[in-house]
Design a protein around this motif. Structure first.
Motif, PDB file in Angstrom:
ATOM      1  N   GLN A 126     -20.138 -67.303 -59.219  1.00  0.00           N
ATOM      2  CA  GLN A 126     -20.809 -66.507 -60.346  1.00  0.00           C
ATOM      3  C   GLN A 126     -20.494 -65.160 -60.632  1.00  0.00           C
ATOM      4  O   GLN A 126     -20.155 -64.623 -59.502  1.00  0.00           O
ATOM      5  CB  GLN A 126     -22.481 -66.600 -59.787  1.00  0.00           C
ATOM      6  CG  GLN A 126     -23.330 -65.805 -60.899  1.00  0.00           C
ATOM      7  CD  GLN A 126     -23.082 -66.327 -62.153  1.00  0.00           C
ATOM      8  OE1 GLN A 126     -23.473 -67.397 -62.305  1.00  0.00           O
ATOM      9  NE2 GLN A 126     -23.048 -65.652 -63.131  1.00  0.00           N
ATOM     10  N   GLN A 145     -19.087 -70.969 -62.647  1.00  0.00           N
ATOM     11  CA  GLN A 145     -18.485 -71.961 -62.753  1.00  0.00           C
ATOM     12  C   GLN A 145     -18.548 -72.760 -61.302  1.00  0.00           C
ATOM     13  O   GLN A 145     -18.848 -72.174 -60.333  1.00  0.00           O
ATOM     14  CB  GLN A 145     -17.147 -72.001 -63.037  1.00  0.00           C
ATOM     15  CG  GLN A 145     -16.183 -71.116 -62.162  1.00  0.00           C
ATOM     16  CD  GLN A 145     -15.562 -71.813 -60.989  1.00  0.00           C
ATOM     17  OE1 GLN A 145     -15.236 -72.964 -60.978  1.00  0.00           O
ATOM     18  NE2 GLN A 145     -15.506 -71.238 -59.609  1.00  0.00           N
ATOM     19  N   GLY A 199     -17.664 -73.284 -56.011  1.00  0.00           N
ATOM     20  CA  GLY A 199     -17.809 -72.234 -57.521  1.00  0.00           C
ATOM     21  C   GLY A 199     -18.018 -71.108 -57.237  1.00  0.00           C
ATOM     22  O   GLY A 199     -17.964 -70.593 -55.974  1.00  0.00           O
ATOM     23  N   THR A 209     -19.075 -74.826 -67.110  1.00  0.00           N
ATOM     24  CA  THR A 209     -18.921 -73.222 -67.144  1.00  0.00           C
ATOM     25  C   THR A 209     -20.401 -73.027 -67.599  1.00  0.00           C
ATOM     26  O   THR A 209     -21.070 -73.577 -68.446  1.00  0.00           O
ATOM     27  CB  THR A 209     -18.002 -72.554 -67.622  1.00  0.00           C
ATOM     28  OG1 THR A 209     -18.157 -73.111 -68.983  1.00  0.00           O
ATOM     29  CG2 THR A 209     -16.635 -72.781 -67.136  1.00  0.00           C
ATOM     30  N   GLY A 235     -23.674 -73.446 -61.635  1.00  0.00           N
ATOM     31  CA  GLY A 235     -23.274 -72.324 -61.263  1.00  0.00           C
ATOM     32  C   GLY A 235     -24.462 -71.378 -60.887  1.00  0.00           C
ATOM     33  O   GLY A 235     -25.501 -71.617 -61.415  1.00  0.00           O
ATOM     34  N   THR A 275     -16.588 -76.621 -59.721  1.00  0.00           N
ATOM     35  CA  THR A 275     -15.537 -77.718 -59.997  1.00  0.00           C
ATOM     36  C   THR A 275     -15.840 -78.662 -58.697  1.00  0.00           C
ATOM     37  O   THR A 275     -15.857 -78.401 -57.648  1.00  0.00           O
ATOM     38  CB  THR A 275     -14.437 -77.261 -59.810  1.00  0.00           C
ATOM     39  OG1 THR A 275     -14.018 -76.200 -61.123  1.00  0.00           O
ATOM     40  CG2 THR A 275     -13.402 -78.154 -60.031  1.00  0.00           C
ATOM     41  N   SER A 307     -15.856 -80.529 -64.013  1.00  0.00           N
ATOM     42  CA  SER A 307     -16.365 -78.950 -63.949  1.00  0.00           C
ATOM     43  C   SER A 307     -17.352 -78.641 -65.052  1.00  0.00           C
ATOM     44  O   SER A 307     -17.407 -79.444 -66.068  1.00  0.00           O
ATOM     45  CB  SER A 307     -14.943 -78.071 -63.932  1.00  0.00           C
ATOM     46  OG  SER A 307     -14.526 -78.275 -65.218  1.00  0.00           O
TER      47      SER A 307
END
Length: 343
Positions: free
Chosen positions: A199, A167, A197, A119, A7, A169, A117
């Motif tokens: 932020q 995150q 993704g 985070t 991210g 993906t 994914s």
């Protein structure tokens, strides 16, 4: 196979914690001939970010093997426009002012990993620097990372928001693609995972702010820079990936001049592995950026992606005498600015 990702960073907004009743009063060329402008938004170029050590941090989180789950994010960008406070007109920057650039870095920690994914959250450690180059030094180059931390150092901020969520993906249906899909492939066989993704909003300057008053004419009490509207994508489609990043803070004082870019201006049309020795840090991503081998091990410790951002700007009203002079200058300024943010 589990892919590794990251991210990211950037976008920016100038905001004040005190009685912020006006836009930021900014002199684009310092002591040059341009009049100051009062702006409510800034726009920065689409660019690259590097997540140094992110792939290893994701594996450490997923396997609980005791290794570090933190990684460093670095980015750079060039100011491309702004929105005027009076009337909200927008457009490109005036010709001949030079260029304003930034380099930034901060620390994130992996907080979750799924099949495709991950985070992340910020730890609070981070920094941002702003530079001005005269017209003869307008050399910021996305492909090489050259020219983003040279010229005059006009701003230094330390500390960022804690626990801002990021995150990314991976799009498994799109599979693997060539990394550089912009303006001709400059990276040969370098491949990448595909995905998107974002932020969450960040604020830089939570622990320290020093600005050059020749450029930042608004009262500096409570000044911060917020990173917002941050998008992340792969492969690159709107800008060339950078082969070098500035990972070291400048130890010089704000207002000092003559700084030389960390990254050189040389690029080999080939993979990241072919582009070492660039002066700064060249990412180590392996044959597939964000990919793992058949044993689930990252092909490289780092992760890079395209990112984009824009900003909203406010500032404390200057002292009455200063405000009157600035207002007079603004009344004679004949240019409009900033393109709006790319979606």
């Amino acid at each position: 196979m589990r892919k590794s990702i990251l991210g990211a960073l950037i976008g920016s907004a100038f905001a004040l914690a005190g009685p912020a009743h006006a836009g930021l009063v900014l002199d684009l060329d310092g002591a040059g001939g341009l009049a100051p402008v009062e702006v409510t938004a800034l726009d920065w170029s689409q660019t690259s970010f590097l997540a140094q050590g992110a792939n290893n941090a994701i594996v450490n989180f997923a396997t609980q093997n005791g290794g570090s789950t933190e990684f460093q994010v670095y980015t750079h960008a060039k100011l491309t426009g702004y929105t005027l406070a009076n009337g909200g007109s927008s457009g490109t920057l005036p010709p001949g002012f030079g260029e304003i650039t930034l380099v930034a870095g901060y620390t994130e920690r992996v907080t979750g990993v799924g099949t495709d994914s991950a985070t992340f959250r910020t730890t609070g450690a981070g920094w941002l620097e702003i530079y001005y180059s005269a017209p003869s030094g307008t050399n910021a180059t996305d492909l090489t990372g050259n020219g983003f931390n040279d010229g005059r150092l006009i701003g230094k901020l330390t500390g960022v928001t804690v626990n801002a969520l990021g995150q990314f993906t991976i799009d498994t249906t799109s599979g693997i693609a060539l990394l550089d899909g912009f303006d001709g492939n400059q990276y040969g066989t370098q491949q990448t995972v595909t995905g998107v993704g974002s932020q969450g909003a960040l604020r830089a300057g939570t622990t320290g702010i020093t600005l050059d008053p020749t450029f930042f004419l608004t009262t500096l009490t409570g000044f911060t820079i917020n990173f917002a509207n941050i998008s992340i994508g792969l492969p690159y489609t709107s800008v060339n990936p950078s082969d070098c990043f500035n990972t070291t803070q400048n130890g010089a004082a704000v207002g000092s001049t003559g700084h030389v870019s960390t990254c050189d201006n040389v690029h080999v049309n080939g993979t990241y592995a072919a582009n070492g020795g660039s002066g700064g840090y060249t990412p180590v991503v392996g044959a597939v950026n964000g990919g793992n081998d058949d044993n689930g091990r990252p092909l490289g410790p780092d992760f890079i992606a395209q990112t984009d951002f824009n900003s909203a700007v406010t500032g404390d009203v200057p002292e009455p005498g200063t405000l009157a002079l600035v207002g007079l200058a603004l009344g004679t300024a004949g240019f409009a600015a900033s393109r709006r943010r790319r979606g």
